[in-house]
Scaffold this active site. Structure first.
Site, PDB file in Angstrom:
ATOM      1  N   CYS A   2       0.842  -1.187   0.000  1.00 46.64           N
ATOM      2  CA  CYS A   2       0.000   0.000   0.000  1.00 46.64           C
ATOM      3  C   CYS A   2       0.877   1.236   0.000  1.00 46.64           C
ATOM      4  CB  CYS A   2      -0.909   0.026   1.233  1.00 46.64           C
ATOM      5  SG  CYS A   2      -2.011  -1.398   1.383  1.00 46.64           S
ATOM      6  N   GLY A  31      -0.853   0.614  -5.074  1.00 48.11           N
ATOM      7  CA  GLY A  31      -2.149   0.023  -4.796  1.00 48.11           C
ATOM      8  C   GLY A  31      -3.225   0.596  -5.678  1.00 48.11           C
ATOM      9  N   ASN A 105       0.698   0.430   5.989  1.00 44.35           N
ATOM     10  CA  ASN A 105       1.270  -0.395   4.928  1.00 44.35           C
ATOM     11  C   ASN A 105       2.073  -1.505   5.584  1.00 44.35           C
ATOM     12  OD1 ASN A 105       2.429  -1.444   2.565  1.00 44.35           O
ATOM     13  ND2 ASN A 105       4.106   0.032   2.640  1.00 44.35           N
ATOM     14  N   GLY A 106       1.746  -2.748   5.292  1.00 44.86           N
ATOM     15  CA  GLY A 106       2.475  -3.872   5.868  1.00 44.86           C
ATOM     16  C   GLY A 106       1.542  -5.011   6.219  1.00 44.86           C
ATOM     17  N   TYR A 261      11.148  -4.125  -7.424  1.00 44.20           N
ATOM     18  CA  TYR A 261       9.929  -3.930  -8.196  1.00 44.20           C
ATOM     19  C   TYR A 261       9.038  -2.785  -7.755  1.00 44.20           C
ATOM     20  CZ  TYR A 261       5.287  -4.832 -10.115  1.00 44.20           C
ATOM     21  OH  TYR A 261       4.087  -4.701 -10.727  1.00 44.20           O
TER      22      TYR A 261
END
Length: 561
Positions: A2, A31, A105-106, A261
């Protein structure tokens, strides 16, 4: 994976939502499933708009105009441990204590014990499957323990320090306390990224920004970017900035997959240029490709990247090998990342919608294809008797989409093709916030390099070594002792990851579960309150922004359009 964002403007009536919306568009690559913004007005009242969909679709001019106030939190999401349901769009909100908005995020790895604690001991209701909501409620419960009418920075640091003891896993978080300020913190291992920047004003004061990547600060006019350190919490108000390292003893291990990436090439994470690290990946990979070319008498005519992530490494690889570099695929930028799309069939269909191969660059050539990560799901179909060979680089994860891309090159007339990857073979699940499939779905799981090549329809696959991958990133910041490479090694920096947990995570992440939870095209969900409350409740001051709502209705709700 995210993208999170927090913004505090010195002007309490400032148009925070406009800047947050612009900033979220810069994080859209992190996201595409859902996005949301919650702002806070001068009187401590929250205004919210969130929904499934991309930033450009959810936030039109009317939606942004209803988000009042000079500070706010934003989020772009694709689901990992939770579902694709509208109810799990972030930011989340709880009204007690003090009014807290939260974006994360995670992924946590001890959600079962946390949920039991919140139910049995804290008596706090968890309304979704999202571990982000659990983090929020752990934080809220720790603040609740103060019993104070008004809290201060010391209380907040104590609450976050307790959270870091209770919660295991990866988390980069941004929170907003009603009428108080913005808070950012990062897990003790620093697995997921978040940083801070500021913008000087004419009166000597500063606006503050928190974001997942530095590119947001660059594009939005903020300077002095610095990473939130692992285990650190930072609190900004209109009068102060406070920061403290709350968990200094854990091993710093950022996720190396960010550099392979996810992050934009123009970002700098933990002092490492993503662009330069990808150049180094291409340089080191070129050495292995050169050796294979000599040993196996393979001739390569051209290097072609699959847009967009691989371009930097592909160009460097081509230069190192003295080979022509060409753009052979044209990308339709109005189709989202296939890696993020739920459902194998949808991913397969969207590959050819997303990319078009130009026969002029492929026909009759031995092609080295370089790809970012669009080579996706495992395929069990048999190959035909093809003689073409394909060259592919970066991170081969699954296989069906890779077969589609490889077949596109063959259909365009590629004579021979070889496959190479800037990353080692991915054989293990990611438990820290990247939606990898279960190990049995990974094309490299239980397969040799030759078997991987056969599974994706290639004659040869070359994987980067783990040592070279780490070296390509760490050379730019020797202060990073190690990286989380668990998808390659199966070694999880936080510990606590066993077979039972991995099986549980695989069930949560299954595409079938996501399709079951996701809204259908026949019944679209309008933007609005979709957090823990699951509905509007004006008695607690949470105001929703609804597309299509008339000016009269907005006025009746107390929202100024």
């Amino acid at each position: 994976m995210c993208g999170i964002l927090g913004l505090l403007l010195q002007n309490p009536d400032g148009p925070a939502a406009t800047e947050i919306c612009e900033a979220l568009s810069l994080l859209q690559h992190r996201g595409q499933d859902a996005c949301g913004i919650v702002t806070c007005g001068a009187k401590g009242r929250f205004y919210q708009c969130k929904a499934n969909g991309m930033v450009r679709d959810v936030f039109d001019a009317k939606a942004v105009a209803t988000l009042l106030g000079g500070m706010g939190v934003g989020h772009v999401r694709y689901p990992t441990a939770g579902s694709s349901a509208h109810s799990e769009a972030q930011p989340f909100y709880v009204n007690s204590p003090y009014g807290i908005v939260f974006a994360h995020n995670g992924n946590l790895i001890n959600t079962t014990s946390l949920k039991h604690f919140l139910d049995a001991d804290a008596h706090r209701h968890i309304n979704t499957d999202s571990d982000s909501e659990m983090l929020l409620n752990i934080f809220a419960n720790n603040l609740q323990k103060t019993g104070k009418f008004r809290i201060n920075e010391e209380d907040i640091f104590t609450a976050i320090q307790g959270l870091m003891v209770q919660c295991r896993g990866a988390y980069a978080c941004v929170a907003m306390l009603a009428g108080f300020g913005i808070i950012a913190f990062r897990d003790p291992n620093g697995i997921r990224p978040v940083g801070m920047a500021s913008r000087a004003l004419a009166d000597g004061k500063r606006d503050y920004l928190f974001a997942s990547e530095s590119v947001v600060a660059d594009a939005c006019g903020f300077a002095d970017w610095e990473d939130v350190q692992p285990g650190e919490a930072i609190i900004v108000t209109r009068n102060s900035l406070s920061r403290r390292r709350l968990a200094p003893d854990a091993t710093f291990a950022p996720d190396i997959f960010e550099y392979v990436y996810f992050a934009r090439p123009d970002s700098v994470l933990d002092g490492v240029s993503v662009y330069r690290s990808r150049m180094a990946m291409g340089q080191l990979l070129a050495e292995d490709v050169r050796r294979i070319m000599v040993e196996e008498q393979v001739r390569i005519d051209v290097v072609i990247p699959v847009p967009d992530t691989s371009r930097v490494a592909a160009l460097e690889l081509a230069q190192q090998l003295g080979l022509p570099y060409r753009e052979g695929f044209v990308k339709n930028r109005y189709v989202g990342r296939t890696f993020i799309m739920p459902g194998q069939q949808m991913r397969r269909q969207n590959v050819r919608r997303k990319l078009n191969a130009m026969a002029l660059e492929f026909s009759g050539k031995n092609v080295l294809l370089v790809d970012g990560k669009d080579m996706l799901t495992l395929s069990k179909q048999k190959k035909g008797n093809k003689t073409e060979r394909i060259c592919y680089k970066d991170s081969i994860v699954r296989g069906t989409t890779s077969k589609e891309i490889i077949q596109m090159a063959k259909d365009a007339g590629a004579k021979k093709v070889l496959v190479a990857s800037c990353a080692p073979p991915i054989r293990h699940s990611n438990v820290y916030g990247i939606d990898m499939p279960s190990p049995t779905e990974l094309v490299a799981h239980g397969r040799t390099t030759e078997e991987v090549a056969a599974a994706i329809g290639a004659d040869r696959v070359i994987f980067q070594t783990i040592e070279n991958l780490v070296a390509s990133v760490r050379q730019f910041n020797s202060a990073i002792p190690t990286f989380d490479c668990s998808v390659f090694t199966g070694e999880y920096i936080t510990g606590g990851v066993d077979d039972a947990y991995l099986a549980h995570l695989s069930r949560l992440r299954s595409d079938n579960a996501k399709r079951k939870e996701a809204p259908t095209e026949a019944a679209p969900v309008a933007p609005g309150c979709a957090g823990p409350l699951n509905g509007a409740d004006d008695t607690i001051g949470l105001y929703n922004s609804w597309k299509g709502t008339s000016e009269k209705e907005l006025a009746e709700r107390g929202v100024v359009a």
